[in-house]
Design an enzyme around this catalytic site. Structure first.
Site, short mmCIF file in Angstrom:
data_model
loop_
_atom_site.label_atom_id
_atom_site.label_comp_id
_atom_site.label_asym_id
_atom_site.label_seq_id
_atom_site.Cartn_x
_atom_site.Cartn_y
_atom_site.Cartn_z
N ASP A 182 10.50 -25.86 -30.28
CA ASP A 182 11.30 -27.07 -30.48
C ASP A 182 11.75 -27.52 -29.08
OD1 ASP A 182 12.72 -29.20 -31.45
OD2 ASP A 182 13.73 -28.05 -33.03
C1 BGC Z 1 13.92 -31.55 -33.37
C2 BGC Z 1 12.48 -31.47 -33.82
C3 BGC Z 1 11.71 -32.63 -33.23
C4 BGC Z 1 11.82 -32.56 -31.72
C5 BGC Z 1 11.05 -33.64 -31.00
C6 BGC Z 1 14.06 -31.71 -31.88
O1 BGC Z 1 15.35 -32.09 -31.55
O2 BGC Z 1 14.61 -30.40 -33.79
O3 BGC Z 1 12.41 -31.51 -35.22
O4 BGC Z 1 10.38 -32.60 -33.66
O5 BGC Z 1 13.18 -32.67 -31.36
O6 BGC Z 1 11.68 -34.85 -31.06
#
Ligand code: BGC
Length: 756
Positions: A280
């Site tokens: 993540d």
């Molecule tokens: C989120 C993810 C997301 C990623 C990219 C993170 O803050 O937890 O679900 O895909 O950002 O934007």
């Protein structure tokens, strides 16, 4: 039929010729031969790659400028996108272009935000209990992702709803591992039908947003495998995602993105996942521990504190601290998924292609209408009658549009935000009201009536309008989003007060909820009807009106329990709330695998609305349950009859309760079928039960063990009915049986032709 068959024969022939042309033409680059298996192609390509090329492929950038860190997006990336990874053009390996998320093509905020079609919330899709709808939604958003030039959609969120106050529940699929896993699996399949990789997330146990990057979940292996991990496992099996995103939180002391237990043992070894694990955004904390634990790609730099998979990884590989074989495995996994899911063979176009937004809106509306849950319906107000004269529409920005959830999954609609003044305007905002006005959709259906609107800010004025009206429609909203949880389950602001005042003025009050998840309803006895419309997507106003007027008969059922109060929850107070930045603490999942209705059953608690609940404008009767065991597998069949006056759909739910064996809770959902029936018609339906749902997981042997004994098979319309004495049930006897970690029978007999 025959015509279709001829076409497929023809296309098979074309594919074969094309294959041999490719084989001839790809002589110098044998991994480009689409006839070879994805794994073989990945092996061939890895062999050709230099160390620096390999390192590039495991290092992801944010596809947007980040002012706070003074970084710029790579020029080759799509503007305001979530991620970008350099491919290896010399070898024909394209760049990876990533966009969020599960509800459609989202955008990083800013002036160039791209417009997409937003599906209703993930909870709404789960509330459809319909795999076809989930697949079609996935197929639509996957097609939009491809049209915009993305080959990875960061979609496939299936964190279990352990915590109804979790700000991201709207992105996920509820509290039950079977329902959530099946729905998200179908969605992933739909997305990937576009030759776009989908990303199962967040792996794992990231069930609250408060201190999500620092908290530590404490749970035992058995409970995890029978709850949150089971949802992920089922979604992985059904959806076959190309990638998995590891989560921010720690689990039993270790960060999700450096947990060899989660990434290597559970996901890759036990479940046989062949694709790649991406982090993540900002979830990486090390180079060597993360790489050796099984993380295959660092995402979204500069979110992390350091360039862990940049130069430090090179140094680690050159020194053997991260074995060369591990780096090769990381790269191989990424390439495997790219070959397997068509990212290499059917590359996305450099420029955006046109999108049929009208057709896509129809997919979103269908999903929304299939998942809206009619929670209460008394007083013969709904469906609305076209002859009604004076209608009051109150609150919830219903004059302008419908609510959306906040954070990275936010899809920017065509037409822009209908309430741009709402705060916060920046992360995790903007608070978005999709410009699809329920008021206008209602007015369009009542050309001769007086349909008046009050914004509800003054409850007394709203009550006056209610008193003068034949029917009152109150819209209530709850904004939830990524990075924060809600303080409690009450509707925010003075909406409870508003609804109470309006209902006191006119008993013919219908409440339409646009919420991220469960809310409490102190006014419930006073109102005629309640429709839970979740976040209904970018055409939500139209979708809501269609259900209110009975053009579509509601058929959604709750994918999560609606508690009567926070006191009923395993953690009445949300750990760490209100958030103190960087605070580190444990969240004890003492409820184990008894999540949602299982907890309520175990503790004998009566919720406000049970899991599985949902009404219709018609009535159904379920009967003729027969249940039997063949080759150790439980099958159940039954009849659903529409005993009302209009066509409709019912969700038949099959639960099992062990008579003597002990599970984490008295019963589990083991199967479901959504059936459609005309008035008076009977439909036969059947379910086959996954043996894992009849077993306890045994951590020591990594097997699922079914205990010998009697089991009650229950057919019901919701979890509370299943617990009652009126539910249709049958008792079956199961012999003791053992299944492997993936629920496959373990054969005690030798294979044919093998010696002892
Ligand atoms: C989120 C993810 C997301 C990623 C990219 C993170 O803050 O937890 O679900 O895909 O950002 O934007």
């Amino acid at each position: 039929m025959r015509f279709k068959k001829q076409i497929s024969l023809l296309s098979a022939a074309v594919a074969m010729c094309w294959g041999s042309v490719l084989a001839a033409e790809t002589g110098a680059q044998p991994w480009m031969n689409a006839q070879l298996a994805a794994g073989e192609r990945a092996d061939l390509a890895v062999r050709e790659m230099t160390l620096d090329e390999k390192l590039k492929l495991v290092y992801g950038y944010l596809g947007a400028d980040m002012e706070s860190k003074k970084t710029k997006r790579p020029e080759e990336s799509h503007k305001q996108s979530a991620g970008f990874i350099y491919g290896v053009p010399r070898l024909g390996i394209p760049h990876l272009r990533e966009t969020d998320a599960g509800l459609g093509v989202a955008s990083q905020a800013g002036p160039d935000a791209r417009h997409g079609t937003a599906l209703p919330s993930g909870l709404n899709t789960a509330a459809t209990w319909d795999l076809k709808t989930a697949y079609e939604g996935g197929a639509m958003i996957g097609a939009e992702a491809r049209a915009y030039g993305f080959n990875v959609l960061l979609a496939g969120g299936v964190n279990l709803m352990r915590e109804p106050r979790n700000g991201r529940n709207f992105e996920y699929a509820g509290e039950d591992p079977l329902l959530a896993g099946k729905i998200v699996g179908a969605q992933i399949k739909g997305i990937q039908s576009n030759r776009v990789v989908s990303t199962l997330k967040h792996f794992a146990l990231n069930d609250q947003e408060t201190n999500r990057t620092t908290l530590n979940v404490k749970i035992d292996d058995q409970s995890a495998r029978m709850s949150d991990l089971l949802a992920l496992q089922i979604a992985k099996e059904d959806g076959n995602p190309g990638s998995v995103m590891c989560s921010y939180n720690r689990v039993n002391g270790v960060y999700g993105c450096e947990s060899s237990y989660l990434l290597t043992e559970v996901l890759k070894k036990d479940w046989g996942f062949k694709g790649w694990v991406m982090s993540d955004w900002g979830a990486v904390h090390s180079t060597i521990p993360a790489a050796n634990a099984g993380l295959d790609q660092q995402s979204g730099m500069p979110f992390d504190l350091a360039d862990y998979f940049g130069p430090p990884l090179k140094e680690a590989v050159l020194n053997g601290w991260v074995p060369q074989a591990r780096l090769d495995d990381m790269v191989r996994r990424i390439l495997y998924a790219m070959f397997e899911h068509g990212v290499v063979d059917q590359p996305v176009k450099p420029a955006a292609e046109s999108i049929d937004f009208k057709a896509n809106a129809a997919v979103s509306i269908k999903d929304a209408q299939e998942g809206m849950v009619l929670l209460k319906n008394s007083g013969a107000v709904l469906p609305l009658n076209q002859s009604v004269q004076r209608v009051a529409v109150i609150g919830g920005y219903a004059d302008r549009g419908v609510m959306a959830g906040g954070g990275s999954s936010l899809v920017y609609p065509q037409g822009g935000n209908a309430a741009p003044e709402l705060m916060p305007k920046t992360w995790p905002g903007p608070v978005m009201i999709y410009p699809s006005s329920p008021l206008k959709a209602i007015q369009a259906r009542l050309p001769k009536a007086v349909v008046a609107y009050s914004d509800g800010k003054d409850p007394a004025a709203a009550a006056r309008l209610a008193r003068e009206s034949d029917v009152v429609l109150v819209f209530a909203t709850q904004w939830t989003g990524e990075g924060f949880d809600v303080p409690n389950l009450s509707l925010p602001g003075k909406q409870d007060e508003l609804i109470a005042a309006v209902a006191a003025a006119n008993a013919k009050t219908v409440v339409v909820l646009e919420t991220g998840g469960p809310v409490t309803m102190p006014w419930l006895p006073k109102v005629a009807s309640v429709l839970e419309a979740w976040y209904p997507g970018s055409s939500g106003g139209e979708a809501i009106a269609g259900v209110l007027f009975g053009e579509v008969n509601p058929s959604g059922h709750l994918p999560a329990t609606f508690p009567a109060s926070e006191a009923q929850l395993p953690r009445p107070a949300l750990d760490g709330y209100p958030e103190v930045a960087d605070k580190r603490f444990d969240v004890h999942y003492h409820e184990g695998a008894a999540v949602g209705y299982k907890w309520f059953d175990l503790k004998g608690l009566k919720p406000l609305f049970p899991f599985g609940h949902g009404l219709s404008y018609t009535d159904f009767a379920m009967s003729d349950l027969s249940a039997g065991v063949k080759d150790g597998i439980l099958h159940a069949s039954f009849t659903v009859k529409n005993v009302g006056r209009v066509a409709g759909k019912e969700v038949a739910q099959v639960y099992v309760a062990p008579v003597s064996a002990r599970w984490e809770a008295p019963k589990r959902l083991v199967g479901f079928q959504k059936v459609e029936a005309a008035p008076g018609a009977s439909v036969k339906a059947a379910v086959t039960v996954d043996p894992r749902l009849l077993a306890m997981y045994d951590s020591a042997s990594k097997t699922w063990k079914v205990a010998k004994g009697d089991y009650k098979v229950i057919l019901a319309a919701d979890a509370a009915e299943a617990a009652g004495s009126k539910a249709v049930s049958k008792v079956v006897h199961l012999e003791a049986a053992v299944y492997d970690v993936n629920g496959k029978p373990i054969s005690s007999k030798p294979m044919n032709g093998q010696k002892h």
